[in-house]
Design a protein around this motif. Structure first.
Motif, PDB file in Angstrom:
ATOM      1  N   VAL A 121       0.815  -1.226   0.000  1.00  0.00           N
ATOM      2  CA  VAL A 121       0.000   0.000   0.000  1.00  0.00           C
ATOM      3  C   VAL A 121       0.845   1.270   0.000  1.00  0.00           C
ATOM      4  CG1 VAL A 121      -1.899  -1.153   1.175  1.00  0.00           C
ATOM      5  CG2 VAL A 121      -0.189   0.067   2.531  1.00  0.00           C
ATOM      6  N   MET A 122       2.144   1.151   0.219  1.00  0.00           N
ATOM      7  CA  MET A 122       2.988   2.351   0.279  1.00  0.00           C
ATOM      8  C   MET A 122       3.242   2.912  -1.118  1.00  0.00           C
ATOM      9  SD  MET A 122       6.827   0.856   0.971  1.00  0.00           S
ATOM     10  CE  MET A 122       7.797   0.099  -0.347  1.00  0.00           C
ATOM     11  N   ARG A 123       3.600   4.197  -1.156  1.00  0.00           N
ATOM     12  CA  ARG A 123       3.972   4.864  -2.398  1.00  0.00           C
ATOM     13  C   ARG A 123       5.489   5.033  -2.437  1.00  0.00           C
ATOM     14  NH1 ARG A 123       2.291   9.859  -1.800  1.00  0.00           N
ATOM     15  NH2 ARG A 123       1.190   9.609   0.176  1.00  0.00           N
ATOM     16  N   ARG A 124       6.062   4.818  -3.616  1.00  0.00           N
ATOM     17  CA  ARG A 124       7.514   4.884  -3.760  1.00  0.00           C
ATOM     18  C   ARG A 124       8.004   6.167  -4.426  1.00  0.00           C
ATOM     19  NH1 ARG A 124       5.887  -0.351  -4.214  1.00  0.00           N
ATOM     20  NH2 ARG A 124       7.114  -1.947  -3.097  1.00  0.00           N
ATOM     21  N   ASP A 125       7.076   6.971  -4.946  1.00  0.00           N
ATOM     22  CA  ASP A 125       7.461   8.233  -5.586  1.00  0.00           C
ATOM     23  C   ASP A 125       7.601   9.316  -4.513  1.00  0.00           C
ATOM     24  OD1 ASP A 125       4.742   7.915  -5.129  1.00  0.00           O
ATOM     25  OD2 ASP A 125       4.187   9.452  -6.602  1.00  0.00           O
ATOM     26  N   LEU A 126       8.765   9.366  -3.904  1.00  0.00           N
ATOM     27  CA  LEU A 126       8.987  10.202  -2.729  1.00  0.00           C
ATOM     28  C   LEU A 126       9.618  11.548  -3.080  1.00  0.00           C
ATOM     29  CD1 LEU A 126      10.500   7.470  -0.397  1.00  0.00           C
ATOM     30  CD2 LEU A 126       8.186   8.369  -0.329  1.00  0.00           C
TER      31      LEU A 126
END
Length: 318
Positions: A183-188
């Motif tokens: 569920v995490m986003r990697r575009d930080l």
């Protein structure tokens, strides 16, 4: 100051103290600070600038300093320590508990105008292989440790590398059996620990975020910078730049705040002063001489006229 006659409806509060704070001496600030309720005092204390925190802390009785010092987040404590003479810093650091003292000492190693000098090392962290249900339970336990922001939850591995981010809302809205990695986003959006604060400010403006993670050259997460931190810095820089352009000495606050504060105080005096034998409310008796000194210092040409209006209004009880 004169003996105060304060009723329940007209008790000194944090808003009142904030109005006259700039024109009080260090001793008067402590006296007024002690008139606040504990809740009001905490709200007021946490809203002070680093310079004012340092000034107040140095003026407080030594037996009171520990509880107030421990109320601060590590980044705020570091800012305070940087505003006191070097020979007093170890004493203030000694008031903190061991884990916080280590965090503050690490922050003091950074330049003040770098992201590392602005960041808070306390943030909500999760492991990628946790289930959503496990992460929510873990987050509840973390929330008891005075986290700066829990809107964003940062996913890190065993070596403290930043892997992704998930919002509080996204986590609670996900099926409990899914993993954090899913569920995490990697575009930080991240900043380096040595990145200049003006560059950090630009990232906040461009991405509409309330917090940005700080990482080192190897991608290890070191902390977070919040939008509140960067707004304070940008405002201070802009004020100083404008003052320098005008050929004036930089003040501790914006000119507009200074110019409006005496007007607010004037209205406050006319509205709030009450007589009661030989004693009057502290906001009347305490503020009149201070108000006069303030006007003489900042607005010498109009001080006598304005003070005359104040006295006339008070004596006629208009």
């Amino acid at each position: 100051m004169t003996q105060a006659l304060i009723d329940e409806d007209d008790r000194l509060n944090s808003a009142d103290l904030r109005t006259i704070w700039r024109i009080l001496t260090p001793e008067e600030r402590v006296e007024a600070f002690h008139l606040l309720s504990r809740d009001d005092a905490e709200e007021f204390f946490l809203g002070l600038s680093a310079a004012d925190l340092a000034s107040l802390m140095r003026a407080l009785p030594r037996n009171e300093r520990r509880s107030w010092m421990r109320l601060l987040a590590p980044d705020d404590a570091a800012d305070l320590v940087q505003h006191v003479p070097e020979d007093e810093r170890d004493t203030l650091l000694g008031l903190l508990d061991d884990p916080t003292r280590k965090e503050v000492t690490a922050l003091l190693a950074y330049k003040q105008d770098a992201a590392g000098g602005l960041m808070n090392p306390r943030y909500a962290r999760l492991r990628p292989d946790m289930t959503v249900d496990e992460a929510i339970g873990y987050l509840r336990r973390q929330a008891r440790t005075n986290l700066e922001v829990i809107s964003y939850l940062y996913v890190i591995d065993d070596q403290q590398h930043l892997l992704g981010v998930v919002s509080f809302r996204e986590l609670f809205g996900s099926p409990p059996e899914r993993t954090v990695r899913e569920v995490m986003r990697r575009d930080l959006v991240t900043v380096r620990e040595d990145q200049d604060q003006e560059e950090v400010s630009k990232l906040f403006s461009e991405n509409d975020l309330i917090a940005i993670p700080v990482i080192d050259a190897e991608g290890h997460m070191k902390g977070i910078v919040t939008v509140d931190d960067i707004v304070d810095v940008v405002q201070a820089e802009a004020t100083e730049d404008i003052q320098k352009l005008g050929g004036m000495e930089a003040l501790d606050e914006p000119y507009l705040d200074i110019a409006t504060r005496w007007l607010i105080l004037l209205c406050s005096l006319v509205r709030r002063v009450r007589f009661g034998g030989s004693c009057v409310l502290i906001r009347g008796a305490g503020a009149v001489p201070l108000f006069q000194k303030f006007l003489n210092r900042r607005f010498e040409r109009v001080s006598l006229t304005l003070l005359g209006i104040v006295v006339n209004c008070i004596t006629s009880r208009e």
